[in-house]
Motif scaffolding. Structure first.
Motif, PDB file in Angstrom:
ATOM      1  N   SER A  87       0.836  -1.199   0.000  1.00 14.56           N
ATOM      2  CA  SER A  87       0.000   0.000   0.000  1.00 14.56           C
ATOM      3  C   SER A  87       0.869   1.246   0.000  1.00 14.56           C
ATOM      4  O   SER A  87       1.923   1.286   0.649  1.00 14.56           O
ATOM      5  N   ALA A  88       0.406   2.264  -0.709  1.00 13.94           N
ATOM      6  CA  ALA A  88       1.110   3.553  -0.717  1.00 13.94           C
ATOM      7  C   ALA A  88       0.863   4.319   0.574  1.00 13.94           C
ATOM      8  O   ALA A  88       1.493   5.344   0.831  1.00 13.94           O
ATOM      9  N   ASN A  89      -0.063   3.822   1.404  1.00 11.37           N
ATOM     10  CA  ASN A  89      -0.422   4.526   2.638  1.00 11.37           C
ATOM     11  C   ASN A  89       0.515   4.211   3.798  1.00 11.37           C
ATOM     12  O   ASN A  89       0.394   4.806   4.866  1.00 11.37           O
ATOM     13  N   GLY A  90       1.425   3.257   3.605  1.00 15.13           N
ATOM     14  CA  GLY A  90       2.360   2.924   4.674  1.00 15.13           C
ATOM     15  C   GLY A  90       2.817   1.487   4.573  1.00 15.13           C
ATOM     16  O   GLY A  90       2.254   0.676   3.826  1.00 15.13           O
ATOM     17  N   ALA A  91       3.852   1.166   5.348  1.00 12.99           N
ATOM     18  CA  ALA A  91       4.428  -0.175   5.293  1.00 12.99           C
ATOM     19  C   ALA A  91       3.876  -1.099   6.369  1.00 12.99           C
ATOM     20  O   ALA A  91       4.027  -2.312   6.286  1.00 12.99           O
ATOM     21  N   TYR A  92       3.237  -0.527   7.382  1.00 12.71           N
ATOM     22  CA  TYR A  92       2.770  -1.334   8.510  1.00 12.71           C
ATOM     23  C   TYR A  92       1.268  -1.580   8.366  1.00 12.71           C
ATOM     24  O   TYR A  92       0.457  -0.651   8.448  1.00 12.71           O
ATOM     25  N   GLY A  93       0.905  -2.840   8.124  1.00  7.36           N
ATOM     26  CA  GLY A  93      -0.483  -3.183   7.857  1.00  7.36           C
ATOM     27  C   GLY A  93      -1.198  -3.770   9.063  1.00  7.36           C
ATOM     28  O   GLY A  93      -0.596  -4.425   9.916  1.00  7.36           O
ATOM     29  N   TRP A  94      -2.514  -3.530   9.107  1.00  8.26           N
ATOM     30  CA  TRP A  94      -3.388  -4.038  10.171  1.00  8.26           C
ATOM     31  C   TRP A  94      -4.577  -4.710   9.479  1.00  8.26           C
ATOM     32  O   TRP A  94      -5.346  -4.045   8.778  1.00  8.26           O
ATOM     33  N   HIS A  95      -4.722  -6.010   9.672  1.00 11.78           N
ATOM     34  CA  HIS A  95      -5.720  -6.790   8.943  1.00 11.78           C
ATOM     35  C   HIS A  95      -6.937  -7.053   9.839  1.00 11.78           C
ATOM     36  O   HIS A  95      -6.850  -7.768  10.836  1.00 11.78           O
TER      37      HIS A  95
END
Length: 290
Positions: free
Chosen positions: A214-222
Motif C-alpha cells: 500500500s502507498a499509505n504505509g508499510a505497517y499493515g493491520w488486517h
C-alpha cells in the motif's frame, strides 16, 4: 622573654618556654598554621593553606569563639561525611537534591544552588519555591481537548492527545482538536466495533501475517468481520501515533479490511460501517510490506 615583644614570636603565635631548657617556644594560635621553618615560626591564617584542610567544595572560615577552622559546604553541595570529617558532595547526587522524584536536579549557573525542574510529562503543582511534579494528564487533561484522552509517549513521556470514540481530530495550529463524528448510515448498514480484546495491540508485536502493498504505509493491520454474511463498507481506526486512519484495502473480499500506518504503532480503537447482521470485527494479524 615572652613578656617582651611576645618573645620574638609571630603576632599570631603563642609564646611559651621549653620545660627542660626554658628557651622560648613559638606555637601558632588556633586557626593559624606555620608557613615558616622549624626555627622561624611564621603563622598565617590556616584557611590560606590548602583551604584549611577543608574539602575543595567547602568554604573555610573560623569559629567566632575559638578561631578554629570551620568547613562549610558551598552552595549546591551537601556534607556526606561522618563526624567531624566534612565531605562535600554534589547535592543532586544525594536524594536528588531534595527535588521531587519526578523532577530533574541541576544547578543555577550563577549561584550553583539546586534547581528542580519537572521531567517531561509532569507539571509543577507546588507553591512558591516548593516544586511538586504531578502527571500532566491530571492537570487540565494535560492541555488536551476536553474530548480527547491524555496519555504519554512510551519513549519520551511527552503528552499524547487522542480523540475519544465518536470524535475525530481536526488539527488547529498543530493542536489536537476533537469534533464529534456525525454519521448518517445508509439503509441496510449499521455500526460495528472492534472486539475490545484487540485494543492496545501493536505492530510490530501482534501476530504477524502477510499483507498487500500500500502507498499509505508499510505497517499493515488486517481486520476481519465475524460471521460470513457481513461486509465492511468503511472503517475508522485510531492509532497512538498516526491518529485517525480511514483508508483501507479490501482483499480477498469485502469482509476484510487492511489499514496501513507509516510507522510501527499502537491500535487504540476501531469502528466500521458494515452491511449485514454482525456488529463486531477482529484484528486478524499485523504485517509489514517490503
Amino acid at each position: 622573654s615572652c613578656q617582651v615583644n611576645n618573645g620574638g614570636c609571630d603576632s599570631n603565635a603563642a609564646c611559651s618556654h621549653d620545660a627542660s631548657t626554658n628557651i622560648v617556644v613559638c606555637s601558632c594560635k588556633n586557626g593559624y598554621v606555620n608557613s615558616g621553618t622549624d626555627s622561624v615560626i611564621k603563622c598565617i591564617d590556616a584557611c590560606q593553606v590548602n583551604n584549611g584542610g577543608c574539602d575543595s567544595n567547602a568554604t573555610c572560615s573560623h569559629d567566632a569563639s575559638t578561631n578554629g577552622v570551620v568547613c562549610s559546604c558551598k552552595n549546591g553541595y551537601v556534607n556526606s561525611g561522618t563526624g567531624s570529617v566534612i565531605k562535600c558532595t554534589d547535592a543532586c547526587q544525594v536524594n536528588n537534591g531534595g527535588c521531587d522524584s519526578n523532577a530533574t536536579c541541576s544547578h543555577d549557573a550563577s549561584t550553583n544552588g539546586v534547581v528542580c525542574s519537572c521531567k517531561n510529562g509532569f507539571v509543577n503543582t507546588g507553591c512558591g519555591t516548593t516544586v511538586k511534579c504531578t502527571d500532566s494528564c491530571q492537570v487540565n487533561n494535560g492541555g488536551c481537548d476536553s474530548n480527547a484522552a491524555c496519555t504519554h509517549d512510551a519513549s519520551t513521556n511527552a503528552i499524547v492527545c487522542t480523540c475519544k470514540s465518536g470524535y475525530t481530530n481536526v488539527p488547529t495550529g498543530g493542536a489536537v482538536t476533537c469534533i464529534q463524528v456525525t454519521t448518517t448510515l445508509a439503509p441496510g448498514t449499521r455500526k460495528a466495533y472492534l472486539n475490545s480484546t484487540y485494543a492496545g495491540s501493536t505492530n510490530p508485536g501482534f501476530q504477524q501475517g502477510e499483507c498487500p502493498v500500500s502507498a499509505n504505509g508499510a505497517y499493515g493491520w488486517h481486520f476481519v468481520m465475524t460471521g460470513t454474511s457481513t461486509s465492511i463498507v468503511s472503517i475508522r481506526c485510531v492509532f497512538k501515533s498516526a491518529g485517525v486512519v480511514t483508508s483501507m484495502i479490501q482483499v480477498p473480499s469485502d469482509k476484510h479490511a487492511y489499514v496501513f500506518t507509516q510507522t510501527g504503532d499502537t491500535l487504540l480503537e476501531a469502528s466500521a460501517v458494515v452491511n449485514g447482521p454482525n456488529t463486531e470485527f477482529n484484528l486478524s494479524n499485523v504485517c509489514k510490506s517490503i
